[in-house]
Scaffold this active site. Structure first.
Site, short mmCIF file in Angstrom:
data_model
loop_
_atom_site.label_atom_id
_atom_site.label_comp_id
_atom_site.label_asym_id
_atom_site.label_seq_id
_atom_site.Cartn_x
_atom_site.Cartn_y
_atom_site.Cartn_z
N GLY A 30 13.28 45.08 -15.46
CA GLY A 30 13.95 46.10 -14.64
C GLY A 30 15.06 46.84 -15.37
O GLY A 30 14.96 47.14 -16.56
N ASP A 84 17.90 45.74 -16.23
CA ASP A 84 18.47 44.87 -17.26
C ASP A 84 17.76 45.10 -18.59
O ASP A 84 18.37 45.36 -19.64
CB ASP A 84 18.28 43.41 -16.80
CG ASP A 84 19.12 42.42 -17.58
OD1 ASP A 84 18.99 41.21 -17.30
OD2 ASP A 84 19.88 42.85 -18.46
N1 APR Z 1 17.84 53.26 -14.09
C1 APR Z 1 18.31 53.12 -12.82
N2 APR Z 1 17.83 52.22 -11.94
C2 APR Z 1 16.80 51.44 -12.36
C3 APR Z 1 16.25 51.52 -13.67
C4 APR Z 1 16.82 52.49 -14.54
N3 APR Z 1 16.39 52.66 -15.79
N4 APR Z 1 15.26 50.61 -13.77
C5 APR Z 1 15.17 50.00 -12.57
N5 APR Z 1 16.09 50.50 -11.73
C6 APR Z 1 16.36 50.15 -10.34
C7 APR Z 1 15.18 49.56 -9.56
O1 APR Z 1 14.36 50.62 -9.06
C8 APR Z 1 15.92 48.84 -8.45
O2 APR Z 1 16.18 49.76 -7.38
O3 APR Z 1 17.34 49.12 -10.33
C9 APR Z 1 17.28 48.44 -9.08
C10 APR Z 1 17.44 46.95 -9.33
O4 APR Z 1 16.18 46.41 -9.70
P1 APR Z 1 16.05 45.27 -10.86
O5 APR Z 1 16.30 45.86 -12.17
O6 APR Z 1 14.75 44.59 -10.63
O7 APR Z 1 17.25 44.25 -10.56
P2 APR Z 1 17.40 43.13 -9.42
O8 APR Z 1 16.57 43.44 -8.24
O9 APR Z 1 18.87 43.00 -9.23
O10 APR Z 1 16.82 41.84 -10.11
C11 APR Z 1 17.53 41.30 -11.20
O11 APR Z 1 15.62 41.34 -12.58
O12 APR Z 1 15.49 42.48 -14.54
C12 APR Z 1 15.70 41.24 -14.00
O13 APR Z 1 17.16 40.16 -15.57
C13 APR Z 1 17.09 40.77 -14.30
O14 APR Z 1 16.62 38.58 -13.48
C14 APR Z 1 17.28 39.79 -13.17
C15 APR Z 1 16.56 40.47 -12.01
#
Ligand code: APR
Length: 351
Positions: free
Chosen positions: A31, A33
């Site tokens: 995601g 991260d």
């Molecule tokens: N820019 C902005 N927002 C983003 C991007 C980006 N490049 N990529 C993803 N998102 C959005 C997603 O659409 C979602 O709405 O960020 C939001 C959070 O999604 P995730 O990244 O999946 O984070 P989260 O739901 O908090 O889960 C965290 O996921 O990536 C892993 O290491 C991380 O284990 C942790 C978990």
């Protein structure tokens, strides 16, 4: 406008800090991260290793490295388990801890993704509400530009009912930019309003003989200063007051402080000071409307205030119709209105 909703890839944002939705190891993942670590380069991971993880609801800060921002604030959101495991409390804490960390590091702008709303499964509309609540509470006491970054439109949805209500309201009010024809059907006596495209779709025998074009009525012009309580003297005075004068008068009449008004309008202090000091200042339409909403003006008072800034509400403009929807429903929550404007791909209220 201290709080902006934008659709963007957070790794492209040039602001002081971006917030990462991390996991408790802080050693990267998928995601947002994964996107942040990829864009920042390996040095980010090197620094994260020195932080020895992070608890859910808390936040830690690193450099931005190859990202166009100065800092990355890593926060760990809760995994959604149905709502009964303090998920909301922990998610609120993510926003608060990140904002405090941004303030401690002198950040003037910070961008949040919708924490926990991806892999961690937090329902997106609930996640957005928590984000808006916590950020607006912080902005009542602090000056900062905060972005909520919506990565994909599907990640963003106002309630189905609200969306449909507004869509119906737009259909009822929205007339094409060109013409509107008021037709009376001679046979049934009923009259309907048709846009020029709809009129052209009628076939001849419907158009000729059975219908007549009525003079298309426009809204009756309103006397300026038509507030019922305005005496003749007040009304005369109000006719030539400027936008700024009307704004300051309304703030007094509503018993608000300047700060209460511009914060509720989601307008930053600097812009308000400019308007207060220049009585002939011409604001943007979205700014004028943001103040009308913050002052909870009626539709007529809103039209008067807009007119003093050189604008009018129009039924051929979806933005205006959505504003009219909220004022007619006496819903003056700028952030809810902005969420709806965003859902309909319209400009947002504020500067
Ligand atoms: N820019 C902005 N927002 C983003 C991007 C980006 N490049 N990529 C993803 N998102 C959005 C997603 O659409 C979602 O709405 O960020 C939001 C959070 O999604 P995730 O990244 O999946 O984070 P989260 O739901 O908090 O889960 C965290 O996921 O990536 C892993 O290491 C991380 O284990 C942790 C978990």
């Amino acid at each position: 406008m201290p709080l902006k909703l934008i659709r963007q890839d957070i790794t492209k944002l040039e602001c002081d800090a971006i917030v990462n939705a991390a996991n408790s190891t802080l050693l990267g993942g998928g995601g947002v991260d994964g996107a942040i670590h990829r864009a920042a380069g390996p040095a980010l991971l090197e620094e994260c290793r020195t932080l020895h993880g992070c608890n859910t609801g808390q936040a830690k800060i690193t450099g931005g490295y190859k990202l166009p921002c100065k800092y990355v604030i890593h926060t760990v959101g809760p995994v959604w388990q149905g709502g009964g495991h303090s998920e909301e409390k922990l998610l609120r804490s993510c926003y608060r801890s990140s904002l405090l960390l941004a303030r401690e590091n002198g950040c003037e702008s910070v961008a949040f993704p919708l924490i926990s709303s991806g892999v961690y499964g937090y329902p997106k509309d609930k996640a957005l509400k928590v984000a808006v609540d916590e950020i607006t509470a912080f902005l009542l006491e602090n000056e900062m530009l905060v972005y909520i970054v919506i990565y994909d439109k599907s990640a963003f949805r106002i309630s189905e009912k609200l969306f449909n209500d507004i869509a119906t309201f737009i259909d009822d009010k929205y007339v094409d930019e060109h013409f509107r024809f008021d037709f009376r059907n001679r046979a049934t006596g009923e009259s309907t309003v048709l846009s020029d495209t709809a009129m052209l779709s009628l076939d001849d025998d419907e158009l000729i003989g059975k219908t007549e074009i009525l003079p298309s009525f426009s809204e009756a012009p309103r006397a300026v200063g038509s507030a019922p309580s305005a005496s003749l003297d007040d009304a005369l005075k109000q006719i030539d007051e400027s936008f700024s004068e009307m704004l300051l008068r309304k703030i007094d009449e509503k018993g608000m402080t300047d700060a209460e008004c511009y914060k509720k309008a989601n307008i930053d202090r600097k812009l308000f000071s400019k308007i207060r000091s220049d009585l002939h200042y011409k604001p943007k339409k979205t700014t004028a409307l943001a103040f009308a909403i913050a002052l909870e003006l009626s539709l007529d008072e809103t039209k008067d205030m807009l007119m003093k800034a050189g604008y009018a509400l129009s039924h051929s403009n979806k933005f205006d119709i959505i504003i009219e929807y909220f004022i007619s429903n006496k819903n003056y929550n700028v952030f809810e209105i902005n969420e709806a404007l965003f859902a309909f791909d319209q400009a947002l209220l504020g500067v």
